[in-house]
Scaffold this motif. Structure first.
Motif, mmCIF file in Angstrom:
data_model
loop_
_atom_site.group_PDB
_atom_site.id
_atom_site.type_symbol
_atom_site.label_atom_id
_atom_site.label_comp_id
_atom_site.label_asym_id
_atom_site.label_seq_id
_atom_site.Cartn_x
_atom_site.Cartn_y
_atom_site.Cartn_z
ATOM 1 N N CYS A 125 0.794 -1.233 0.000
ATOM 2 C CA CYS A 125 0.000 0.000 0.000
ATOM 3 C C CYS A 125 0.827 1.284 0.000
ATOM 4 O O CYS A 125 0.749 2.085 0.919
ATOM 5 N N ASP A 153 -0.508 -3.297 -4.170
ATOM 6 C CA ASP A 153 -0.741 -1.854 -4.200
ATOM 7 C C ASP A 153 0.599 -1.133 -4.329
ATOM 8 O O ASP A 153 0.913 -0.218 -3.562
ATOM 9 N N TYR A 166 -1.428 3.120 -7.011
ATOM 10 C CA TYR A 166 -2.871 3.294 -6.866
ATOM 11 C C TYR A 166 -3.404 3.817 -8.192
ATOM 12 O O TYR A 166 -2.713 4.570 -8.877
ATOM 13 N N HIS A 189 -5.591 -2.100 -5.927
ATOM 14 C CA HIS A 189 -5.279 -0.788 -6.499
ATOM 15 C C HIS A 189 -4.267 -0.833 -7.640
ATOM 16 O O HIS A 189 -4.128 0.157 -8.365
ATOM 17 N N ASP A 213 -3.070 -4.462 3.168
ATOM 18 C CA ASP A 213 -4.401 -3.879 3.005
ATOM 19 C C ASP A 213 -4.872 -2.932 4.091
ATOM 20 O O ASP A 213 -5.355 -1.850 3.777
ATOM 21 N N HIS A 253 -3.495 -1.158 6.622
ATOM 22 C CA HIS A 253 -2.697 -0.049 7.139
ATOM 23 C C HIS A 253 -2.704 -0.061 8.671
ATOM 24 O O HIS A 253 -2.732 0.994 9.317
HETATM 25 FE FE LIG Z 1 -3.749 -0.766 -0.254
#
Ligand SMILES: [Fe+2]
Length: 459
Positions: free
Chosen positions: A146, A173, A176, A238, A426, A428
């Protein structure tokens, strides 16, 4: 390693001499403008990546690319290979992946450096896997996920570059798909603006996805971390679209209603998925191969694969977006536990039959001490207390696929497999919990998992 690929678009290489090349006083980051990187180690090599800035490619194209590599502190043992000029192709957006399998020793750090047209890259560092029978005392993995470019800076990558880790594992990710996080359009951080060539807010074309990777990979701190470590990467939603899935009914990419692209026709949606796959393939260092003859994303790119760290550990990296079923409700209701009560549908899958069987077989037959599942979304049941209690079902994660979660857990339990660990991205949020076969609705902490194995939910 998974060997489902049918086409190997790695560049062809030929041995050459290291003498006379690599004038390090001539290092030029403009030629290698997105840095250098290594990934997908084997016990005899790694994948080395770079991209040549097309502004420096002569017309006609005549400069060959050279790669020199040597064991750490043994420059006298350098090996060199040549990548012919015509292997640096516009159709791969001038990205180059070199497979060094068979050219390196097991369990060894190496340095490497490129030369192109009298210009040299920085010196990178990479690492091979130990042989499958090697006894390893310890393994240190950095786990990432992410990395939204537009909403923050990459200071952590600078620290990661200096960390003494063996490998970097990325759960997805890497990019994004949006130019700005929804609701934050007016708060662009200095230097973090992303504008797609198509002018759309969401990546729609191959050039849009390539532009996202170029923007992310322009970050010097990310470049430093990618040059210093060998990476193992997967994808999450993403990298293509928020909460995406596969629409099996129409056999195309499925997008939730909050994604403005969801009204496109089936072929346009298919093209979005294919574009996201091709751009990821071009811009991250992986051993997976694209089948250029395929027009269906399920045939075009297969990314689930495993890596064995000797007798100590083996990691199975899965792809939880390409084959996943439509969610039990639209994403606007994904966190509403009072709706969409058809969740236990046994046909609903996150991995697809073929990948799930590959995962279970791999975990249950591994002779490594630790069996690690490199996974994208929370496996354990997610719950909140008090006034947030109604949000306790996260249907985008494994709570939305409880039957398949149970199938995997049951197969591992019944086989008597021990030391099973899951890594996740995912949320965070840092969460550590135990795995269970059945989860109840009475709380969020499970001090004694049925599997008696730890699940680490990361970041
Ligand atoms: Fe993410």
């Amino acid at each position: 390693m998974l060997s489902g690929a049918v086409f190997a678009p790695f560049v062809t290489v030929s041995p050459t001499t290291a003498a006379g090349i690599l004038n390090t006083s001539n290092q030029d980051n403009d030629v290698f403008s997105f840095g250098i990187a290594s990934g997908d180690p084997s016990d005899s090599g790694v994948i080395i990546w770079t991209r040549i800035n097309p502004e420096y490619i002569q017309n006609p194209q005549t400069d060959d690319l050279h790669l020199v590599f040597w064991p750490l502190n043994q420059k006298e043992n350098s090996k060199a290979i040549k990548i012919n000029a015509d292997e640096i192709k516009r159709e791969n957006d001038f990205t180059v992946r070199i497979n060094l399998d068979g050219m390196m020793d097991e369990n060894q750090f190496y340095h490497y450096q490129f030369e192109y047209g009298q210009r040299s890259s920085i010196i990178g560092r990479c690492r091979t896997l130990p042989a499958s029978t090697t006894t390893l005392e310890q393994l240190k993995l950095a786990v990432l996920t992410c990395q939204d470019f537009t909403t923050g800076y990459y200071n952590a990558f600078s620290h990661l570059a200096d960390e003494a880790v063996d490998f970097v594992v990325h759960m997805g990710d890497f990019i994004y798909e949006y130019s700005q996080y929804e609701g934050f359009e007016d708060s662009t951080l200095p230097g973090r603006k992303l504008t797609f060539p198509s002018g759309q807010k969401l990546a729609t074309t191959l050039e849009d996805f390539r532009h996202a990777y170029k923007t992310y990979r322009s970050d010097k701190q990310l470049q430093k971390a990618m040059a210093q470590h060998t990476w193992i990467l997967s994808t999450d939603d993403h990298d293509c679209a928020d909460n995406c899935y596969w629409n099996y009914e129409e056999d195309t990419l499925g997008l939730p209603s909050h994604d403005s692209r969801h009204q496109l026709d089936a072929q346009a949606l298919m093209d979005i998925k294919l574009s996201s796959q091709k751009a990821w393939f071009e811009y991250v260092p992986t051993r997976v191969d694209i089948n250029e003859d395929a027009s269906h994303p399920h045939d075009y790119l297969t990314i689930y694969r495993n890596f064995k760290f000797g007798q100590l550990a083996e990691i199975f990296m899965t792809d939880s977006r390409t084959y996943r079923s439509e969610p039990s409700c639209d994403s606007k209701d994904l966190n509403d536990g009072s709706q969409c009560m058809d969740i236990p549908d046994p046909k609903r899958t996150m991995l697809g039959d073929r990948q799930r069987n590959w995962l279970i077989d791999g975990i249950n037959t591994s002779d490594s001490h630790w069996k690690i599942w490199g996974n994208q979304t929370l496996v354990a049941k997610f719950g909140l207390t008090g006034i947030l209690r109604e949000y306790q079902i996260n249907k985008d994660a494994w709570d939305g696929f409880p039957e398949e979660r149970k199938t995997i857990a049951r197969a591992i339990k019944d086989n008597g497999t021990n030391n099973f660990v899951t890594l996740t991205g995912d949320l965070h949020t840092s969460i550590v919990t135990y795995s269970k076969i059945e989860y109840t609705n009475d709380g969020i902490f499970y001090p004694n998992g049925d599997l008696d194995n730890l699940v680490v939910q990361n970041l």
